[in-house]
Enzyme design. Structure first.
Site, PDB file in Angstrom:
ATOM      1  N   ASN A 259     -15.732  53.467  80.827  1.00 36.74           N
ATOM      2  CA  ASN A 259     -16.389  54.023  82.016  1.00 36.74           C
ATOM      3  C   ASN A 259     -15.567  55.091  82.741  1.00 36.74           C
ATOM      4  O   ASN A 259     -16.100  56.069  83.231  1.00 36.74           O
ATOM      5  CB  ASN A 259     -16.803  52.903  82.981  1.00 36.74           C
ATOM      6  CG  ASN A 259     -15.632  52.079  83.438  1.00 36.74           C
ATOM      7  OD1 ASN A 259     -14.660  51.899  82.716  1.00 36.74           O
ATOM      8  ND2 ASN A 259     -15.711  51.581  84.653  1.00 36.74           N
TER       9      ASN A 259
ATOM     10  N   GLU B 268      -8.290  43.035  84.438  1.00 34.99           N
ATOM     11  CA  GLU B 268      -9.157  43.731  85.407  1.00 34.99           C
ATOM     12  C   GLU B 268     -10.564  43.683  84.838  1.00 34.99           C
ATOM     13  O   GLU B 268     -10.894  44.430  83.913  1.00 34.99           O
ATOM     14  CB  GLU B 268      -8.704  45.191  85.561  1.00 34.99           C
ATOM     15  CG  GLU B 268      -7.353  45.358  86.220  1.00 34.99           C
ATOM     16  CD  GLU B 268      -7.384  45.121  87.710  1.00 34.99           C
ATOM     17  OE1 GLU B 268      -8.452  44.790  88.268  1.00 34.99           O
ATOM     18  OE2 GLU B 268      -6.322  45.243  88.334  1.00 34.99           O
TER      19      GLU B 268
ATOM     20  N   CYS C 251     -16.427  49.108  87.938  1.00 32.69           N
ATOM     21  CA  CYS C 251     -16.267  47.672  88.163  1.00 32.69           C
ATOM     22  C   CYS C 251     -16.426  47.333  89.637  1.00 32.69           C
ATOM     23  O   CYS C 251     -16.911  46.266  89.988  1.00 32.69           O
ATOM     24  CB  CYS C 251     -14.903  47.230  87.661  1.00 32.69           C
ATOM     25  SG  CYS C 251     -13.578  48.238  88.345  1.00 32.69           S
TER      26      CYS C 251
ATOM     27  N   GLU D 102      -3.274  46.040  89.636  1.00 38.75           N
ATOM     28  CA  GLU D 102      -2.939  47.410  89.316  1.00 38.75           C
ATOM     29  C   GLU D 102      -2.749  48.157  90.628  1.00 38.75           C
ATOM     30  O   GLU D 102      -3.106  47.656  91.694  1.00 38.75           O
ATOM     31  CB  GLU D 102      -4.065  48.074  88.499  1.00 38.75           C
ATOM     32  CG  GLU D 102      -4.294  47.435  87.125  1.00 38.75           C
ATOM     33  CD  GLU D 102      -3.220  47.773  86.090  1.00 38.75           C
ATOM     34  OE1 GLU D 102      -2.175  48.349  86.462  1.00 38.75           O
ATOM     35  OE2 GLU D 102      -3.417  47.445  84.910  1.00 38.75           O
TER      36      GLU D 102
HETATM   37  P1  NAD Z   1     -15.341  45.610  76.819  1.00 36.75           P
HETATM   38  O1  NAD Z   1     -14.703  44.365  77.286  1.00 36.75           O
HETATM   39  O2  NAD Z   1     -16.441  45.519  75.847  1.00 36.75           O
HETATM   40  O3  NAD Z   1     -14.255  46.570  76.144  1.00 36.75           O
HETATM   41  C1  NAD Z   1     -13.078  46.958  76.820  1.00 36.75           C
HETATM   42  C2  NAD Z   1     -12.023  47.299  75.774  1.00 36.75           C
HETATM   43  O4  NAD Z   1     -11.693  46.117  75.054  1.00 36.75           O
HETATM   44  C3  NAD Z   1     -12.473  48.324  74.738  1.00 36.75           C
HETATM   45  O5  NAD Z   1     -11.378  49.135  74.392  1.00 36.75           O
HETATM   46  C4  NAD Z   1     -12.868  47.429  73.561  1.00 36.75           C
HETATM   47  O6  NAD Z   1     -12.798  48.085  72.314  1.00 36.75           O
HETATM   48  C5  NAD Z   1     -11.799  46.344  73.662  1.00 36.75           C
HETATM   49  N1  NAD Z   1     -12.158  45.075  73.019  1.00 36.75           N
HETATM   50  C6  NAD Z   1     -13.400  44.616  72.691  1.00 36.75           C
HETATM   51  N2  NAD Z   1     -13.311  43.413  72.088  1.00 36.75           N
HETATM   52  C7  NAD Z   1     -11.987  43.097  72.041  1.00 36.75           C
HETATM   53  C8  NAD Z   1     -11.260  41.977  71.557  1.00 36.75           C
HETATM   54  N3  NAD Z   1     -11.877  40.929  70.997  1.00 36.75           N
HETATM   55  N4  NAD Z   1      -9.913  41.971  71.678  1.00 36.75           N
HETATM   56  C9  NAD Z   1      -9.269  43.009  72.273  1.00 36.75           C
HETATM   57  N5  NAD Z   1      -9.906  44.110  72.733  1.00 36.75           N
HETATM   58  C10 NAD Z   1     -11.250  44.154  72.634  1.00 36.75           C
HETATM   59  O7  NAD Z   1     -15.767  46.375  78.140  1.00 36.75           O
HETATM   60  P2  NAD Z   1     -16.587  47.721  78.242  1.00 36.75           P
HETATM   61  O8  NAD Z   1     -18.006  47.391  77.950  1.00 36.75           O
HETATM   62  O9  NAD Z   1     -15.902  48.790  77.467  1.00 36.75           O
HETATM   63  O10 NAD Z   1     -16.390  48.078  79.793  1.00 36.75           O
HETATM   64  C11 NAD Z   1     -17.203  47.585  80.786  1.00 36.75           C
HETATM   65  C12 NAD Z   1     -16.546  46.432  81.514  1.00 36.75           C
HETATM   66  O11 NAD Z   1     -15.272  46.809  81.998  1.00 36.75           O
HETATM   67  C13 NAD Z   1     -17.341  46.023  82.730  1.00 36.75           C
HETATM   68  O12 NAD Z   1     -17.447  44.624  82.780  1.00 36.75           O
HETATM   69  C14 NAD Z   1     -16.488  46.516  83.885  1.00 36.75           C
HETATM   70  O13 NAD Z   1     -16.663  45.811  85.072  1.00 36.75           O
HETATM   71  C15 NAD Z   1     -15.123  46.375  83.349  1.00 36.75           C
HETATM   72  N6  NAD Z   1     -14.190  47.219  84.089  1.00 36.75           N
HETATM   73  C16 NAD Z   1     -13.313  46.643  84.968  1.00 36.75           C
HETATM   74  C17 NAD Z   1     -12.452  47.436  85.721  1.00 36.75           C
HETATM   75  C18 NAD Z   1     -11.481  46.820  86.715  1.00 36.75           C
HETATM   76  O14 NAD Z   1     -10.554  47.493  87.123  1.00 36.75           O
HETATM   77  N7  NAD Z   1     -11.666  45.589  87.134  1.00 36.75           N
HETATM   78  C19 NAD Z   1     -12.475  48.806  85.573  1.00 36.75           C
HETATM   79  C20 NAD Z   1     -13.375  49.367  84.679  1.00 36.75           C
HETATM   80  C21 NAD Z   1     -14.229  48.549  83.930  1.00 36.75           C
END
Ligand code: NAD
Length: 479
Positions: free
Chosen positions: A151, A249, A283, A455
């Site tokens: 995102n 996060e 998020c 963070e």
């Molecule tokens: P996601 O969890 O699907 O993926 C995030 C990252 O993790 C990607 O690089 C993905 O390839 C990797 N990943 C996926 N499966 C994995 C595994 N089994 N082991 C290790 N890595 C793995 O999330 P997304 O769909 O890319 O992003 C959206 C989510 O991120 C939303 O829930 C959002 O709220 C959250 N987010 C949180 C923050 C925060 O600061 N709290 C900031 C931005 C996004």
């Protein structure tokens, strides 16, 4: 690995390394072809982690001011390159250029801020007994795995990398497979300005392969993960076996509480900004709007008026992935099935000339109760659920009746109530009378399913280092 390269490749030990296979990209603004991205394997992760481990002792021994100068040089280059980098970010994510440019400048801020704090994680001298000199010092972990979502690609990478590097760690980063380009550019820039080879590596690929391999690698000593709750939990299970420290996060379903005595015009524009920024793919979006019942109808009208000026394809970008586009459409359907009423939006949007783009309308639902899906689950799109309340206690209870606890907002003219409510909300950060005054100096993180660790701010430096106590027995002379 520049914008002209046909296929994105890893950045390991200061150079480009090709992946054996790749995936085609999709341009979210048009639905057409995007950049093709290499897909790595556990072997690529091993190569990168070994490079990072080899670079760790040297990076840790750098004079701290010199380490800070290099981080500062990264900040300068990000700023100098803002237009080019913003174009790359927008090509991957479809977001408006000015939003990407703000994201790049925010990334530069992380490097600038932590460049000036390289000496900050200090220790103490403990006065225990005369023949003991006892002191504590903060030390880096070693190799840190940084796994980020799609995102806010470069921004999330910079948010973790800058403090981790400042604290003396080396890094293996894995961006989301659909938006890897600017994280690679960050690593290349870092190498170009003089970061030693191996200090910041990027391995491309799928989470299930590359991400898991990072978390499982025995030389990785901490993982900073930003992403979904589901993946955070999976990482947590592996980390439990390895006793691996994590910063998680995760998602949010943040409540924005508007009392009748607030500046309602301003609160309405802030309430809209809270859920449409980055097309709701943030998020910390404010996606539950709790409105005091006496002003509910007039306030909803004001919100709908402001939201109507948010136009897909103009000042509202698309959903960044096809999956997310489909997910938001499912939530539109469920919201109506469960009895919510769309005051505005509730459909996909068609942008002339970009008919294949993943656009949706900014959407406001009323008639929502806090047990409905649209009030409980993170949609990650420009979708707002409005819920009325009668008393302050009820507003706080609804805000806290959530699995998440990332941020909260309070709009009121009553300063005592503002403090009371802000301190009662179970969330890592709360905004009063404005939405999302986030900055690099403010610690950021979650309660409950939104994660743990922090963070930003000085806290991030503390989370990327750990304390060692050293006691030295002294031979005291006679007095
Ligand atoms: P996601 O969890 O699907 O993926 C995030 C990252 O993790 C990607 O690089 C993905 O390839 C990797 N990943 C996926 N499966 C994995 C595994 N089994 N082991 C290790 N890595 C793995 O999330 P997304 O769909 O890319 O992003 C959206 C989510 O991120 C939303 O829930 C959002 O709220 C959250 N987010 C949180 C923050 C925060 O600061 N709290 C900031 C931005 C996004």
């Amino acid at each position: 690995m520049s914008e002209n390269d046909a296929v994105l490749t890893h950045w390991i030990d200061g150079k480009t390394v090709a992946a054996a296979i790749s995936r085609p990209g999709e341009n979210p603004a048009t639905g057409g072809a995007g950049v093709e991205t290499g897909l790595g394997s556990a072997a690529d992760v091993d190569l990168a982690v070994r490079a990072a481990a080899a670079a760790a002792p040297g990076w840790r021994r750098y004079a701290s001011m010199e380490r800070g100068r290099l981080l500062s040089a990264v900040a300068d280059r990000l700023r100098a390159d803002v237009d080019r980098l913003a174009e790359l970010e927008s090509a991957d994510t479809g977001k408006p250029l000015e939003l990407s440019a703000a994201e790049i400048r925010g990334s530069a801020d992380y490097f600038e801020f932590y460049a000036g704090l390289v000496n900050l994680p200090t220790g103490d001298v403990l006065d225990i007994q005369p023949d003991l000199h006892v002191y504590t010092r903060r030390e880096p972990f070693g190799v840190i795995g940084v796994i980020t979502p799609w995102n806010l690609p470069i921004n999330q990478a910079a948010r973790a990398c800058a403090p981790a590097l400042a604290a003396g760690n080396t890094i293996v980063a894995k961006p989301a497979e659909s938006t890897s380009r600017t994280t690679l550019e960050l690593a290349r820039i870092a190498t170009e300005v003089g970061l030693p080879d191996g200090v910041l590596n990027v391995v491309l690929g799928r989470g299930s392969e590359v991400g898991t391999a990072i978390v499982e690698h025995p030389l990785v000593r901490k993982v900073a993960f930003t992403g979904s709750v589901r993946v955070g939990q999976e990482i947590g299970r592996i980390a439990a076996d390895r006793v691996l420290p994590l910063t998680l996060e995760l998602g949010g379903k943040s409540a924005n509480i508007v009392f009748a005595d607030a500046d309602l015009e301003f609160a309405a524009s802030e309430a809209v900004r809270a859920f449409v920024t980055n097309a709701g793919q943030v998020c910390s979006s404010g996606t539950r709007l709790l409105v005091e019942r006496s002003v509910h109808d007039t306030f909803v009208e004001a919100v709908a008026r402001v939201a109507a000026a948010v136009r897909p394809g103009e000042n509202l970008g698309p959903m960044i992935t096809r999956d997310q586009y489909e997910t938001v459409q499912r939530y539109f359907k469920v919201a109506v099935e469960e009895g919510a009423t769309p005051v505005i939006g509730g459909h996909v949007a068609t942008v002339p000339g970009r008919e294949g783009g993943f656009y949706v309308e900014p959407t406001v639902y009323t008639g929502v109760t806090n047990d409905m899906t649209v009030a409980r689950e993170e949609v990650f799109g420009p979708v707002l659920a409005v819920i009325p309340f009668d008393t302050e206690d009820e507003a706080v209870a609804i805000a806290n009746d959530s699995d998440f606890g990332l941020v909260g907002g309070v709009f009121t003219a009553d300063i005592s109530r503002a403090f009371r409510v802000a301190e009662s909300i179970e969330a890592g950060q709360v905004y009063v009378n404005s939405w999302s005054t986030q900055s690099v100096q403010m610690p950021f993180g979650g309660h409950k399913l939104s994660g743990y660790g922090r963070e930003k701010g000085i806290e991030a430096l503390l989370h990327y280092s750990h304390v060692k106590s050293i006691s030295v027995r002294l031979a005291l002379g006679r007095v």
